[in-house]
Design an enzyme around this catalytic site. Sequence first.
Site, short mmCIF file in Angstrom:
data_model
loop_
_atom_site.label_atom_id
_atom_site.label_comp_id
_atom_site.label_asym_id
_atom_site.label_seq_id
_atom_site.Cartn_x
_atom_site.Cartn_y
_atom_site.Cartn_z
N CYS A 22 -3.23 11.32 13.61
CA CYS A 22 -3.54 10.91 12.24
C CYS A 22 -5.05 10.72 12.14
O CYS A 22 -5.67 10.07 13.00
CB CYS A 22 -2.83 9.60 11.88
SG CYS A 22 -3.19 9.04 10.19
N HIS A 35 4.52 13.77 6.99
CA HIS A 35 3.42 12.87 7.40
C HIS A 35 2.58 12.48 6.18
O HIS A 35 2.25 11.31 5.99
CB HIS A 35 2.56 13.57 8.44
CG HIS A 35 1.44 12.76 8.98
ND1 HIS A 35 1.37 12.36 10.30
CD2 HIS A 35 0.31 12.26 8.40
CE1 HIS A 35 0.27 11.65 10.49
NE2 HIS A 35 -0.40 11.59 9.35
N GLU A 36 2.24 13.48 5.34
CA GLU A 36 1.39 13.19 4.18
C GLU A 36 2.16 12.44 3.09
O GLU A 36 1.60 11.57 2.42
CB GLU A 36 0.80 14.48 3.62
CG GLU A 36 -0.06 15.25 4.61
CD GLU A 36 -1.10 14.37 5.30
OE1 GLU A 36 -1.69 13.49 4.63
OE2 GLU A 36 -1.29 14.55 6.51
N HIS A 96 2.03 8.86 3.89
CA HIS A 96 0.75 8.23 3.52
C HIS A 96 0.75 7.80 2.05
O HIS A 96 0.22 6.74 1.71
CB HIS A 96 -0.40 9.21 3.75
CG HIS A 96 -0.99 9.13 5.13
ND1 HIS A 96 -1.48 7.96 5.67
CD2 HIS A 96 -1.19 10.08 6.07
CE1 HIS A 96 -1.95 8.19 6.88
NE2 HIS A 96 -1.77 9.48 7.16
#
Length: 526
Positions: A407, A449-450, A453
């Site tokens: 990350c 993953h994004e 976020h």
Amino acid sequence: MTPSPHPADFPTALAYWRKLRRLTKKALAEAMGFDPSYISHVESGRYPASEEFARLAEQKLSSTGELWRSWQSAPHARPTPAGDGELFVDLDHAELRYHKGTYTAFMRRRVVNGGNEPVTRYLARISVDRYPGQPELSNELYRNHPLTWERLNLTATCDGEPMTWVAKHDRDSFKEVWLSFENQNSMFPLYPGQSASLEYSYVVGSDQWGQWFQRAIRLPTRAVSVELRFPASLEPGVWGTETSTTAAAVPLRSAIRRREDDGEVIFSWHTNDPPIGARYRLEWRWRGNPDRDIDAFPALRTASDRMRAAGIAQEGEEILARPAKPFRLPEQAQQAEEVVDQLHRAVQRVRDHHHFGKGMGLAAPQIGVDHAAAIVLPPDPDAATVLLLNPVIINESGQTDSQYEGCLSFFDVRGLVPRSRRIEVEHTKPDGSTTITVFTDALARLVAHEVDHLHGVTYKDRMAEGVSPIPVEEYRGTGKSWSYDQGTAQTPPMEESQKLPSSRIQRSPCRADDVVGFAPVDRRLT
């Protein structure tokens, strides 16, 4: 011309028969499947011809046996031991760029296999010395802050094809690495008479790199060139020396040329036919302020330091822990476009510090923007960037796997994260309509993953209980793609009530190991 009554040496006989047949070197090279530079080297006597080359030359040019007898009578006709073959370098070009406390080295080699065996690897060396002439200071520096593979971020290609590499020597200030003519998808050995363009690059911070750059000639080489690029604001001055196995250091025999371009001062130097064992060393200083040492620039000692310098929010900043605000589209389409532009600019800054072999992604909160936008660059460099506005994962398969992730907001560690191998993501288009896109395997992991976020979640929250991230120095997958068993990402048939209307799922041609049905999008929103 008539055939020579007596066999000459092979280079002379080759030139004789080529001219007799009225062929240029380029035409002969095309007919034989060799590089034109190889024929030039053979005819000049600089490098011996391979057996394959001699047999083909006899077939294409002579057919009298003269060329073949000439080659057989030469000393190099004796069989060579099996191994990595014999390389020579047609062109050795090196570039070194300094920018904001970081040196980036780009090496380009045009290599030719002049031996009788396939070449399967190439040896590259990386050596640094922050305090030349003061070994006690350098030894102490590298004991406490050794040069690491992660920080070097070494990448290599052969004619554009990624190369794998294996460390041969791993010391605090010196590395040797075998660049292999293969990758996880294929092998591409360099066969006798063939040539290839090798390129590799690495980065070193100014806290570890001294103000010098050296080229050592270890293989027969036709030409060497070096280019140094420094910010004009530093008013750099450059000079150089050369040494050999039999002579002490003397000034370079050819001049270093200087030019300016777009805020940079570029110093270039070259020489032809350097002898084996020669060393060419370029050194520099900043003349704008003689008392200003490069230590005055912030030292980028860790991977997270480099991401922070690129403008990426780091762990502990409050914006990373809260959900991002969704866009009201199409009313905020222009604002969304501006955020996407900011993300692309940030990606370019990040790429100055690191190469991403697995693809990469960036979410707006990571650049301090509190809106639900993210972009994902697929592992395939030829694939289009994925744009996500207001994304939500609405369905995911039960088929999962665990891979190490990094990350940008805490880039000093890597964590083993389980994720679904197939996800369905609902996201909004700039015109306000919604669509659902299916992602699998590597791209599914990057997208998930994004999306996390944008909901205030990091991969550490996804790791299994009791599992902790490992230091990046211990991670061995840098620059390599994630691997997946093909054909295992399929999910059981969904119930009819779970199935999505096919008209809402975007599909386009794509590599099966990257994604099934993702919609390529343009960088711009409009």
